[in-house]
Design an enzyme around this catalytic site. Sequence first.
Site, PDB file in Angstrom:
ATOM      1  N   ASN A 272       0.809  -1.227   0.000  1.00  0.00           N
ATOM      2  CA  ASN A 272       0.000   0.000   0.000  1.00  0.00           C
ATOM      3  C   ASN A 272       0.837   1.271   0.000  1.00  0.00           C
ATOM      4  O   ASN A 272       0.396   2.301  -0.477  1.00  0.00           O
ATOM      5  CB  ASN A 272      -0.950   0.009   1.200  1.00  0.00           C
ATOM      6  CG  ASN A 272      -0.285  -0.424   2.484  1.00  0.00           C
ATOM      7  OD1 ASN A 272       0.306  -1.505   2.552  1.00  0.00           O
ATOM      8  ND2 ASN A 272      -0.362   0.398   3.499  1.00  0.00           N
TER       9      ASN A 272
ATOM     10  N   CYS B 273       3.742   5.806   9.347  1.00  0.00           N
ATOM     11  CA  CYS B 273       2.918   4.603   9.159  1.00  0.00           C
ATOM     12  C   CYS B 273       1.480   5.009   8.891  1.00  0.00           C
ATOM     13  O   CYS B 273       0.821   4.530   8.000  1.00  0.00           O
ATOM     14  CB  CYS B 273       2.944   3.741  10.408  1.00  0.00           C
ATOM     15  SG  CYS B 273       4.466   2.844  10.543  1.00  0.00           S
TER      16      CYS B 273
HETATM   17  N1  PLP Z   1      -4.369  -4.348   3.863  1.00  0.00           N
HETATM   18  C1  PLP Z   1      -3.851  -3.390   3.065  1.00  0.00           C
HETATM   19  C2  PLP Z   1      -2.719  -3.724   2.168  1.00  0.00           C
HETATM   20  C3  PLP Z   1      -4.378  -2.100   3.092  1.00  0.00           C
HETATM   21  O1  PLP Z   1      -3.854  -1.161   2.309  1.00  0.00           O
HETATM   22  C4  PLP Z   1      -5.453  -1.823   3.974  1.00  0.00           C
HETATM   23  C5  PLP Z   1      -6.008  -0.460   4.077  1.00  0.00           C
HETATM   24  O2  PLP Z   1      -5.297   0.528   3.946  1.00  0.00           O
HETATM   25  C6  PLP Z   1      -5.965  -2.861   4.767  1.00  0.00           C
HETATM   26  C7  PLP Z   1      -5.397  -4.109   4.695  1.00  0.00           C
HETATM   27  C8  PLP Z   1      -7.119  -2.633   5.698  1.00  0.00           C
HETATM   28  O3  PLP Z   1      -8.323  -2.560   4.966  1.00  0.00           O
HETATM   29  P1  PLP Z   1      -9.638  -1.906   5.606  1.00  0.00           P
HETATM   30  O4  PLP Z   1      -9.415  -0.425   5.607  1.00  0.00           O
HETATM   31  O5  PLP Z   1     -10.746  -2.313   4.668  1.00  0.00           O
HETATM   32  O6  PLP Z   1      -9.807  -2.487   6.950  1.00  0.00           O
END
Ligand code: PLP
Length: 398
Positions: free
Chosen positions: A151, A325
Amino acid sequence: MGRIYLDNNATTPVRPEVAEAIMGMLKGCYGNPSTLYCIGQEAHTALERARDIMAGIIGADRDEIIFTSGGTESDNLAVFGVARAQRKKGNHIITTKIEHHAVLNPCKALEKEGWEVTYLPVDGQGLVDPDAVGGAITEKTVLISVMSANNEVGTIQPIAEIGKIAKSRKITFHSDAVQSFGKMPTRVDELGVDLLSTSAHKIYGPKGVGFLYVRKGTKIMPVLYGGHQERSLRPGTENVPGIVGFGRAAELLDSEREGEEARLTSMRDRLWAGIKERVPHVRLHGHPTKRLAGTLNIAFEFVEGESLILGLDEYEICVASGSACTSDVLEPSHVLSAMGIPPEGAHGTLRISLGRENTDSDVDKLLEVLPKTVENLRSFSPLYKDFLRQQKAAGGGR
Ligand code: PLP
């Protein structure tokens, strides 16, 4: 000129067709999908249609789709669910240092309960080495969890290669595909995953909805206990309007995915080329080509990331800090640290993530505004002044 939103990895605007589908459900279809009378069955049909859409996109069976409240819950269910179900087999999990906290923190919680977790390193571009995954497997390993795309920096991992290793060693393989689902081809058999997490709000759907793909035969237990919804793996009355919206968002994005991927890649590359040309002392983090179509993570030396965000906000341009973060935690990013970037090098880092509402004129505007914003901030920087003085003394250029 209106606001320019360039933080699509944080969340995306809900597209109008999705809002319409959600409103339709809120207004006209309030039944509980677990009930037998007609309004309940209407809701059930809408829910199952959304399940079919998801199954079709990832090449799964409909009963392998477990709707959840989003990416975080899907990741938690994958990690805790496998740990609980396979405890007798072993107590070792393999993951990476650059996972989202929705995977890292459940792993840390399990460590407190006596689990052993291997956090694999990544190289300077954020890539995990599949051989290192194979090398970390022990007889006690019950789960491998590697995200498909990061991300923060956008680096795309060799999931299919890791999937082959996991399969040959008969270890359950989870991938957090929250950032790649809908944006890249995501076929579970090609990837070789047993579990795959997704989230609606990253693909122009509503917040608070997602699904976990669970391959038939995967040993996993629920985290929540209650009714029999979602094959008892995720009890609780489903968020039918949200799920219907997610289904609509996924089917629309899937139909335009290839064109959109190419469009975003070309905008992203033009933006980076333009920044490099106009702003000295910048560095791209992550893999140059194995990266999400819309994602750039760029270090601007001699600038504070937060000041740059606020400077751009004055022009109604929204971007994210790449060094913290989260925006309210000012610790250096665990992802950049794992990539070997020291805190001072990560300091003035921006994450720019493009999405389907962005156009070429947004790129032009950023290229017009960013150089002067950076220059202005650097003009206040004692470090930059020092640097210029040293350059001058050494007889160098800028
Ligand atoms: N995993 C990744 C790679 C993400 O980028 C995010 C959100 O930024 C999440 C998990 C968490 O998702 P949610 O916001 O739907 O809980």
